[in-house]
Motif scaffolding. Sequence first.
Motif, PDB file in Angstrom:
ATOM      1  N   ALA A  98      39.873  27.459  20.950  1.00 27.82           N
ATOM      2  CA  ALA A  98      38.491  27.864  20.656  1.00 27.82           C
ATOM      3  C   ALA A  98      37.759  28.323  21.916  1.00 27.82           C
ATOM      4  CB  ALA A  98      37.738  26.721  19.998  1.00 27.82           C
ATOM      5  N   THR A  99      38.115  27.756  23.049  1.00 28.58           N
ATOM      6  CA  THR A  99      37.445  28.107  24.308  1.00 28.58           C
ATOM      7  C   THR A  99      38.339  28.941  25.219  1.00 28.58           C
ATOM      8  OG1 THR A  99      38.185  26.006  25.276  1.00 28.58           O
ATOM      9  CG2 THR A  99      36.006  26.043  24.235  1.00 28.58           C
ATOM     10  N   SER A 100      39.498  29.305  24.701  1.00 29.73           N
ATOM     11  CA  SER A 100      40.449  30.054  25.521  1.00 29.73           C
ATOM     12  C   SER A 100      39.965  31.479  25.747  1.00 29.73           C
ATOM     13  CB  SER A 100      41.817  30.076  24.834  1.00 29.73           C
ATOM     14  OG  SER A 100      42.727  30.858  25.562  1.00 29.73           O
ATOM     15  N   GLU A 101      40.084  31.935  26.976  1.00 30.05           N
ATOM     16  CA  GLU A 101      39.733  33.305  27.341  1.00 30.05           C
ATOM     17  C   GLU A 101      40.824  33.893  28.225  1.00 30.05           C
ATOM     18  OE1 GLU A 101      35.959  33.355  29.225  1.00 30.05           O
ATOM     19  OE2 GLU A 101      34.850  32.702  27.451  1.00 30.05           O
ATOM     20  N   ALA A 102      40.945  35.178  28.187  1.00 28.55           N
ATOM     21  CA  ALA A 102      41.918  35.837  29.059  1.00 28.55           C
ATOM     22  C   ALA A 102      41.514  35.623  30.513  1.00 28.55           C
ATOM     23  CB  ALA A 102      41.964  37.327  28.754  1.00 28.55           C
ATOM     24  N   PRO A 103      42.487  35.408  31.406  1.00 34.90           N
ATOM     25  CA  PRO A 103      42.162  35.227  32.825  1.00 34.90           C
ATOM     26  C   PRO A 103      41.306  36.381  33.340  1.00 34.90           C
ATOM     27  CG  PRO A 103      44.486  34.788  32.423  1.00 34.90           C
ATOM     28  CD  PRO A 103      43.942  35.366  31.150  1.00 34.90           C
ATOM     29  N   ALA A 104      40.305  36.038  34.128  1.00 38.22           N
ATOM     30  CA  ALA A 104      39.371  37.050  34.632  1.00 38.22           C
ATOM     31  C   ALA A 104      40.073  38.133  35.446  1.00 38.22           C
ATOM     32  CB  ALA A 104      38.293  36.374  35.474  1.00 38.22           C
ATOM     33  N   TRP A 105      41.171  37.760  36.130  1.00 38.88           N
ATOM     34  CA  TRP A 105      41.837  38.730  36.993  1.00 38.88           C
ATOM     35  C   TRP A 105      42.518  39.840  36.195  1.00 38.88           C
ATOM     36  CZ3 TRP A 105      46.922  39.120  35.861  1.00 38.88           C
ATOM     37  CH2 TRP A 105      47.559  37.996  35.303  1.00 38.88           C
ATOM     38  N   LEU A 106      42.786  39.600  34.900  1.00 38.59           N
ATOM     39  CA  LEU A 106      43.422  40.643  34.100  1.00 38.59           C
ATOM     40  C   LEU A 106      42.552  41.896  34.020  1.00 38.59           C
ATOM     41  CD1 LEU A 106      45.096  38.789  31.096  1.00 38.59           C
ATOM     42  CD2 LEU A 106      46.231  40.181  32.827  1.00 38.59           C
ATOM     43  N   SER A 107      41.251  41.687  33.833  1.00 40.32           N
ATOM     44  CA  SER A 107      40.340  42.827  33.706  1.00 40.32           C
ATOM     45  C   SER A 107      40.178  43.572  35.027  1.00 40.32           C
ATOM     46  CB  SER A 107      38.972  42.358  33.199  1.00 40.32           C
ATOM     47  OG  SER A 107      38.404  41.418  34.094  1.00 40.32           O
ATOM     48  N   THR A 108      40.413  42.882  36.143  1.00 36.63           N
ATOM     49  CA  THR A 108      40.252  43.535  37.445  1.00 36.63           C
ATOM     50  C   THR A 108      41.426  44.452  37.771  1.00 36.63           C
ATOM     51  OG1 THR A 108      41.337  41.739  38.692  1.00 36.63           O
ATOM     52  CG2 THR A 108      38.973  41.521  38.271  1.00 36.63           C
ATOM     53  N   LEU A 109      42.503  44.364  36.991  1.00 37.21           N
ATOM     54  CA  LEU A 109      43.666  45.217  37.258  1.00 37.21           C
ATOM     55  C   LEU A 109      43.341  46.696  37.076  1.00 37.21           C
ATOM     56  CD1 LEU A 109      46.645  43.271  35.626  1.00 37.21           C
ATOM     57  CD2 LEU A 109      46.128  43.551  38.055  1.00 37.21           C
ATOM     58  N   LEU A 110      42.355  46.995  36.233  1.00 36.73           N
ATOM     59  CA  LEU A 110      42.001  48.391  35.981  1.00 36.73           C
ATOM     60  C   LEU A 110      41.390  49.056  37.214  1.00 36.73           C
ATOM     61  CD1 LEU A 110      40.550  48.155  32.363  1.00 36.73           C
ATOM     62  CD2 LEU A 110      42.724  49.150  33.081  1.00 36.73           C
ATOM     63  N   GLU A 111      40.916  48.242  38.139  1.00 34.99           N
ATOM     64  CA  GLU A 111      40.323  48.786  39.362  1.00 34.99           C
ATOM     65  C   GLU A 111      41.186  48.483  40.580  1.00 34.99           C
ATOM     66  OE1 GLU A 111      37.750  50.694  39.129  1.00 34.99           O
ATOM     67  OE2 GLU A 111      37.569  50.289  36.977  1.00 34.99           O
ATOM     68  N   ALA A 112      42.356  47.910  40.358  1.00 34.06           N
ATOM     69  CA  ALA A 112      43.220  47.508  41.471  1.00 34.06           C
ATOM     70  C   ALA A 112      44.066  48.668  41.965  1.00 34.06           C
ATOM     71  CB  ALA A 112      44.119  46.356  41.030  1.00 34.06           C
ATOM     72  N   GLY A 113      44.715  48.444  43.118  1.00 34.43           N
ATOM     73  CA  GLY A 113      45.634  49.426  43.679  1.00 34.43           C
ATOM     74  C   GLY A 113      47.068  48.968  43.508  1.00 34.43           C
ATOM     75  N   PRO A 114      48.036  49.782  43.916  1.00 37.17           N
ATOM     76  CA  PRO A 114      49.453  49.439  43.776  1.00 37.17           C
ATOM     77  C   PRO A 114      49.833  48.124  44.457  1.00 37.17           C
ATOM     78  CG  PRO A 114      49.204  51.758  44.276  1.00 37.17           C
ATOM     79  CD  PRO A 114      47.854  51.147  44.437  1.00 37.17           C
ATOM     80  N   GLY A 115      49.218  47.844  45.609  1.00 40.66           N
ATOM     81  CA  GLY A 115      49.523  46.602  46.315  1.00 40.66           C
ATOM     82  C   GLY A 115      49.179  45.388  45.476  1.00 40.66           C
ATOM     83  N   ARG A 116      48.033  45.455  44.826  1.00 34.25           N
ATOM     84  CA  ARG A 116      47.615  44.352  43.953  1.00 34.25           C
ATOM     85  C   ARG A 116      48.547  44.239  42.753  1.00 34.25           C
ATOM     86  NH1 ARG A 116      42.724  42.186  42.023  1.00 34.25           N
ATOM     87  NH2 ARG A 116      43.270  40.397  40.698  1.00 34.25           N
ATOM     88  N   ALA A 117      48.966  45.352  42.197  1.00 38.97           N
ATOM     89  CA  ALA A 117      49.877  45.330  41.052  1.00 38.97           C
ATOM     90  C   ALA A 117      51.205  44.682  41.443  1.00 38.97           C
ATOM     91  CB  ALA A 117      50.119  46.746  40.539  1.00 38.97           C
ATOM     92  N   PHE A 118      51.687  44.983  42.645  1.00 37.16           N
ATOM     93  CA  PHE A 118      52.934  44.391  43.127  1.00 37.16           C
ATOM     94  C   PHE A 118      52.789  42.881  43.245  1.00 37.16           C
ATOM     95  CE2 PHE A 118      55.506  42.722  46.594  1.00 37.16           C
ATOM     96  CZ  PHE A 118      56.777  43.166  46.251  1.00 37.16           C
ATOM     97  N   VAL A 119      51.698  42.435  43.844  1.00 38.61           N
ATOM     98  CA  VAL A 119      51.463  40.996  44.039  1.00 38.61           C
ATOM     99  C   VAL A 119      51.335  40.277  42.702  1.00 38.61           C
ATOM    100  CG1 VAL A 119      49.837  39.289  44.931  1.00 38.61           C
ATOM    101  CG2 VAL A 119      50.423  41.287  46.311  1.00 38.61           C
ATOM    102  N   VAL A 120      50.658  40.904  41.748  1.00 37.99           N
ATOM    103  CA  VAL A 120      50.512  40.297  40.414  1.00 37.99           C
ATOM    104  C   VAL A 120      51.881  40.120  39.764  1.00 37.99           C
ATOM    105  CG1 VAL A 120      49.685  40.711  38.066  1.00 37.99           C
ATOM    106  CG2 VAL A 120      48.153  41.064  40.001  1.00 37.99           C
ATOM    107  N   GLY A 121      52.713  41.156  39.822  1.00 41.31           N
ATOM    108  CA  GLY A 121      54.060  41.051  39.261  1.00 41.31           C
ATOM    109  C   GLY A 121      54.867  39.960  39.937  1.00 41.31           C
ATOM    110  N   LEU A 122      54.714  39.852  41.233  1.00 35.36           N
ATOM    111  CA  LEU A 122      55.439  38.849  42.011  1.00 35.36           C
ATOM    112  C   LEU A 122      55.019  37.437  41.633  1.00 35.36           C
ATOM    113  CD1 LEU A 122      57.424  38.699  44.552  1.00 35.36           C
ATOM    114  CD2 LEU A 122      55.337  38.321  45.878  1.00 35.36           C
ATOM    115  N   LEU A 123      53.700  37.197  41.624  1.00 31.65           N
ATOM    116  CA  LEU A 123      53.194  35.847  41.407  1.00 31.65           C
ATOM    117  C   LEU A 123      53.303  35.399  39.945  1.00 31.65           C
ATOM    118  CD1 LEU A 123      50.038  35.797  43.726  1.00 31.65           C
ATOM    119  CD2 LEU A 123      52.372  35.037  44.208  1.00 31.65           C
ATOM    120  N   LEU A 124      53.174  36.341  39.013  1.00 29.07           N
ATOM    121  CA  LEU A 124      53.274  35.959  37.608  1.00 29.07           C
ATOM    122  C   LEU A 124      54.652  35.382  37.284  1.00 29.07           C
ATOM    123  CD1 LEU A 124      51.435  38.719  35.533  1.00 29.07           C
ATOM    124  CD2 LEU A 124      50.853  36.298  35.742  1.00 29.07           C
ATOM    125  N   ILE A 125      55.684  35.905  37.918  1.00 28.83           N
ATOM    126  CA  ILE A 125      57.037  35.412  37.676  1.00 28.83           C
ATOM    127  C   ILE A 125      57.301  34.135  38.468  1.00 28.83           C
ATOM    128  CG2 ILE A 125      59.493  35.923  37.866  1.00 28.83           C
ATOM    129  CD1 ILE A 125      58.035  37.542  35.716  1.00 28.83           C
TER     130      ILE A 125
END
Length: 209
Positions: A98-125
């Motif tokens: 009922a109180t669950s929300e998508a992590p705030a950092w997900l929405s910031t991906l639309l404004e991120a650069g390739p470096g951030r995308a790489f780090v997200v892929g790395l850390l998520l795994i």
Amino acid sequence: MDLQLLPLAITMMAGPQIMSAIILVTHRQAVRMSLAYLAGVTVAMIVGVALTRHVVALLSESISLGDPADTGSLGSVVQLVLVGLLMAMAVKNFRTRATSEAPAWLSTLLEAGPGRAFVVGLLLILLMPTDIVTMTTVSVHLEQTGSPPAAAIPFMLATLALAALPLLGYLLFRRRAETVMPKIRDWMNSRGWLINICACLLFIVLILT
């Protein structure tokens, strides 16, 4: 090649992992961002499987993991403990839905650069509990069957293929994907708790069977 590990690839990408891949194909630099994300996922899988394989190998030097067909072996007990942890995670996700929300950092991906995308892929795994459990399960299986590290390659390729599906869909059906992907992104963002529960339950079924 150990094809028994292939179904575990599904749990590797269920949750924020595939949600991130979908969000990145709605980025203004979809291809570049997606490739950076896939690179991060690839590096994380190689490192994660290598680390868990090393830990499991050290454990087996002092305690035998036993035969995978023996339900009483230590390896099987470890897998059952992991099942218990996944069940607890599923229950927690359901109770907080009922109180669950998508992590705030997900929405910031639309404004991120390739470096951030790489780090997200790395850390998520590397840091996602379900992925740590999955890679540990793969390593336990390899140790029990006496398989070389290369036996995990089909599993990693299957995981990478799933991670690349949003990008492939974008490249093959670009116009339609530009319309459909944002809708899928919004739907998944609002139902992250359900996706996490399904991932946990799927992994439990795969372990027990």
